[in-house]
Design an enzyme around this catalytic site. Structure first.
Site, PDB file in Angstrom:
ATOM      1  CB  CYS A 268      -0.953   0.000   1.188  1.00  0.00           C
ATOM      2  SG  CYS A 268      -2.112  -1.368   1.142  1.00  0.00           S
TER       3      CYS A 268
ATOM      4  CG  HIS B 255      -3.285   3.623   1.922  1.00  0.00           C
ATOM      5  ND1 HIS B 255      -3.699   3.161   0.702  1.00  0.00           N
ATOM      6  CD2 HIS B 255      -3.361   2.574   2.784  1.00  0.00           C
ATOM      7  CE1 HIS B 255      -4.008   1.873   0.803  1.00  0.00           C
ATOM      8  NE2 HIS B 255      -3.813   1.502   2.054  1.00  0.00           N
TER       9      HIS B 255
ATOM     10  CG  ASN C 277      -6.692  -0.651   1.049  1.00  0.00           C
ATOM     11  OD1 ASN C 277      -5.935  -0.273   0.166  1.00  0.00           O
ATOM     12  ND2 ASN C 277      -6.266  -1.060   2.233  1.00  0.00           N
TER      13      ASN C 277
HETATM   14  O1  UT7 Z   1      -3.940  -1.020   3.477  1.00  0.00           O
HETATM   15  C1  UT7 Z   1      -3.134  -1.542   4.475  1.00  0.00           C
HETATM   16  C2  UT7 Z   1      -3.582  -1.077   5.754  1.00  0.00           C
HETATM   17  N1  UT7 Z   1      -4.761  -1.781   6.198  1.00  0.00           N
HETATM   18  C3  UT7 Z   1      -5.478  -1.217   7.119  1.00  0.00           C
HETATM   19  O2  UT7 Z   1      -5.167  -0.119   7.457  1.00  0.00           O
HETATM   20  C4  UT7 Z   1      -6.634  -1.949   7.733  1.00  0.00           C
HETATM   21  C5  UT7 Z   1      -6.634  -1.647   9.192  1.00  0.00           C
HETATM   22  N2  UT7 Z   1      -7.708  -2.274   9.959  1.00  0.00           N
HETATM   23  C6  UT7 Z   1      -8.994  -1.915   9.839  1.00  0.00           C
HETATM   24  O3  UT7 Z   1      -9.339  -1.084   9.025  1.00  0.00           O
HETATM   25  C7  UT7 Z   1      -9.980  -2.535  10.798  1.00  0.00           C
HETATM   26  O4  UT7 Z   1      -9.284  -3.218  11.811  1.00  0.00           O
HETATM   27  C8  UT7 Z   1     -10.994  -3.503  10.135  1.00  0.00           C
HETATM   28  C9  UT7 Z   1     -11.947  -2.703   9.264  1.00  0.00           C
HETATM   29  C10 UT7 Z   1     -10.225  -4.513   9.286  1.00  0.00           C
HETATM   30  C11 UT7 Z   1     -11.814  -4.254  11.166  1.00  0.00           C
HETATM   31  O5  UT7 Z   1     -12.460  -3.351  12.051  1.00  0.00           O
HETATM   32  P1  UT7 Z   1     -12.408  -3.619  13.634  1.00  0.00           P
HETATM   33  O6  UT7 Z   1     -13.235  -2.587  14.238  1.00  0.00           O
HETATM   34  O7  UT7 Z   1     -10.972  -3.695  14.022  1.00  0.00           O
HETATM   35  O8  UT7 Z   1     -13.161  -5.016  13.766  1.00  0.00           O
HETATM   36  P2  UT7 Z   1     -12.614  -6.439  14.274  1.00  0.00           P
HETATM   37  O9  UT7 Z   1     -11.688  -7.029  13.285  1.00  0.00           O
HETATM   38  O10 UT7 Z   1     -12.131  -6.306  15.672  1.00  0.00           O
HETATM   39  O11 UT7 Z   1     -13.957  -7.273  14.262  1.00  0.00           O
HETATM   40  C12 UT7 Z   1     -15.074  -6.907  15.087  1.00  0.00           C
HETATM   41  C13 UT7 Z   1     -16.201  -7.891  14.845  1.00  0.00           C
HETATM   42  C14 UT7 Z   1     -15.782  -9.345  14.945  1.00  0.00           C
HETATM   43  O12 UT7 Z   1     -16.833 -10.059  15.564  1.00  0.00           O
HETATM   44  P3  UT7 Z   1     -16.749 -10.449  17.139  1.00  0.00           P
HETATM   45  O13 UT7 Z   1     -15.503 -11.254  17.265  1.00  0.00           O
HETATM   46  O14 UT7 Z   1     -16.682  -9.138  17.858  1.00  0.00           O
HETATM   47  O15 UT7 Z   1     -18.015 -11.213  17.330  1.00  0.00           O
HETATM   48  C15 UT7 Z   1     -15.676  -9.805  13.515  1.00  0.00           C
HETATM   49  O16 UT7 Z   1     -15.925 -11.171  13.349  1.00  0.00           O
HETATM   50  O17 UT7 Z   1     -16.721  -7.723  13.518  1.00  0.00           O
HETATM   51  C16 UT7 Z   1     -16.752  -8.995  12.862  1.00  0.00           C
HETATM   52  N3  UT7 Z   1     -16.536  -8.769  11.428  1.00  0.00           N
HETATM   53  C17 UT7 Z   1     -17.511  -8.541  10.561  1.00  0.00           C
HETATM   54  N4  UT7 Z   1     -18.842  -8.469  10.690  1.00  0.00           N
HETATM   55  C18 UT7 Z   1     -19.581  -8.206   9.593  1.00  0.00           C
HETATM   56  C19 UT7 Z   1     -15.334  -8.717  10.787  1.00  0.00           C
HETATM   57  N5  UT7 Z   1     -15.530  -8.477   9.480  1.00  0.00           N
HETATM   58  C20 UT7 Z   1     -16.880  -8.351   9.320  1.00  0.00           C
HETATM   59  C21 UT7 Z   1     -17.691  -8.090   8.204  1.00  0.00           C
HETATM   60  N6  UT7 Z   1     -19.013  -8.010   8.385  1.00  0.00           N
HETATM   61  N7  UT7 Z   1     -17.183  -7.864   6.971  1.00  0.00           N
END
Ligand code: UT7
Length: 319
Positions: free
Chosen positions: A114, A246, A276
């Site tokens: 990225c 980004h 992204n």
């Molecule tokens: O380009 C390179 C750089 N990349 C980034 O900068 C990405 C950085 N990270 C992020 O943007 C965020 O961490 C994410 C968008 C990937 C995830 O957001 P989060 O608030 O950190 O969520 P999480 O991964 O902690 O997941 C929270 C909950 C989980 O459920 P439980 O365990 O709380 O029951 C996941 O299973 O959300 C669930 N979940 C989803 N639910 C519905 C994860 N993906 C999804 C989804 N739809 N697509």
């Protein structure tokens, strides 16, 4: 006055097919509400038959050349940032060269995921300032959809395909790239990676990410590198007209801007439309804001990105 790399024109390209969150939720266990709340993403573009990293890159390059008023034959350097090349080799940059009909120039790919466009821009700028190039195409192009595990809802909703390009021109004057700053920390390989490759599995592999940890690093690293690049250019956050970040997650953009005391109105946000697009995201967002009239000649613009490796970087320029 010393020679600087001036952005003479910008261009971009998107695949034909746009997929919104509701359409994605028909095949992936997710919802529009979750994706919008956690990321700000509403839609993404996915490459179809005949659309590849090099074809999108070529279209973006043509648009940038037209905006600059240059011919392909004016170009003596092509640096293409991508983690999803058409072939393992030769470089996608040489495919762009051939399609544009450039008889002879320097052409190579840069791979910093990225952060790729910031790495490519820095290398091209160094070659322009050292006299090794006069007019350079710097491109970020990706087809990340081909690396996605469509069973992994935590990653497949986040990415899209596209390309962005700039034409750099060696000029004496106050405009152009003022400072660039790059970093890498290879200890974080396991937080964001692809689980395949020519030298290990012999396959392309799928993208894997520990999103929460990447998020935490992103905000700290991006705020730090923006502060560094502004200091190198002898500027402060108050001098900035536009931040072109980004486009990974709207919450990362907001948190980074807040950390630097930059108002949200100065941050170019396209993640809602494009998701992204890895190395394509910064030049795609830059081209969007140039073409819709927000970024004007003379504006002080900072670009920043962070991605797998980890790698991260920033550039300050007078447009
Ligand atoms: O380009 C390179 C750089 N990349 C980034 O900068 C990405 C950085 N990270 C992020 O943007 C965020 O961490 C994410 C968008 C990937 C995830 O957001 P989060 O608030 O950190 O969520 P999480 O991964 O902690 O997941 C929270 C909950 C989980 O459920 P439980 O365990 O709380 O029951 C996941 O299973 O959300 C669930 N979940 C989803 N639910 C519905 C994860 N993906 C999804 C989804 N739809 N697509």
């Amino acid at each position: 006055m010393s020679v600087r790399s001036v952005i003479a024109g910008t261009g971009s390209a998107l695949p034909r097919r746009r997929i919104d969150n509701a359409e994605l939720a028909e095949t992936v266990d997710t919802s529009d509400a979750w994706i919008v709340e956690r990321t700000g993403i509403r839609s993404r573009y996915i490459a179809g038959d005949g659309e590849t990293t090099a074809s999108l890159a070529t279209e973006a390059a043509r648009n940038a050349l037209e905006a600059a008023g240059f011919q392909p034959s004016d170009i003596d350097l092509i640096v293409l940032a991508t983690a999803t090349p058409d072939q393992t080799f030769p470089s996608s940059a040489t495919k762009v060269q051939a399609t544009l009909g450039i008889a002879d120039c320097v052409a190579f790919d840069v791979h910093a995921v990225c952060t790729g466009f910031l790495y490519a821009l820095t290398v091209a700028d160094s070659m322009v300032r050292s006299g090794n190039a006069r007019k350079a195409l710097v491109i970020g192009a990706e087809t990340f959809s081909r690396l996605l595990d469509w069973e992994d809802r935590a990653t497949c909703v986040l990415f899209g395909d596209g390309a962005g390009a700039v034409v750099l021109s060696a000029e004496d004057g106050p405009s152009g790239i003022l400072a660039t700053k790059l970093h890498a920390d290879g200890r974080h390989n396991d937080l964001l990676f692809v689980d395949g490759g020519p030298s290990t599995t012999g396959t392309v592999g799928k993208l894997r990410m520990k999103g929460r940890e990447v998020f935490r690093h992103a905000v700290v690293n991006l705020a730090d590198v923006l502060t560094e690049v502004l200091a190198d250019a002898g500027l402060s956050p108050a001098d900035v007209d536009w931040v072109v970040p980004h486009q990974a997650n709207a919450r990362i953009l907001d948190a980074t801007a807040r950390k630097l005391g930059l108002p949200a109105e100065k941050v170019v946000m396209t993640v809602d439309r494009h998701a992204n697009t890895s190395a394509a995201s910064v030049p795609l967002a830059l081209d969007t804001a140039v073409r819709d009239g927000r970024i004007k000649r003379g504006d002080l613009v900072v670009l920043e990105a962070m991605g797998g490796g980890f790698t991260w970087g920033a550039a300050a320029l007078r447009y």
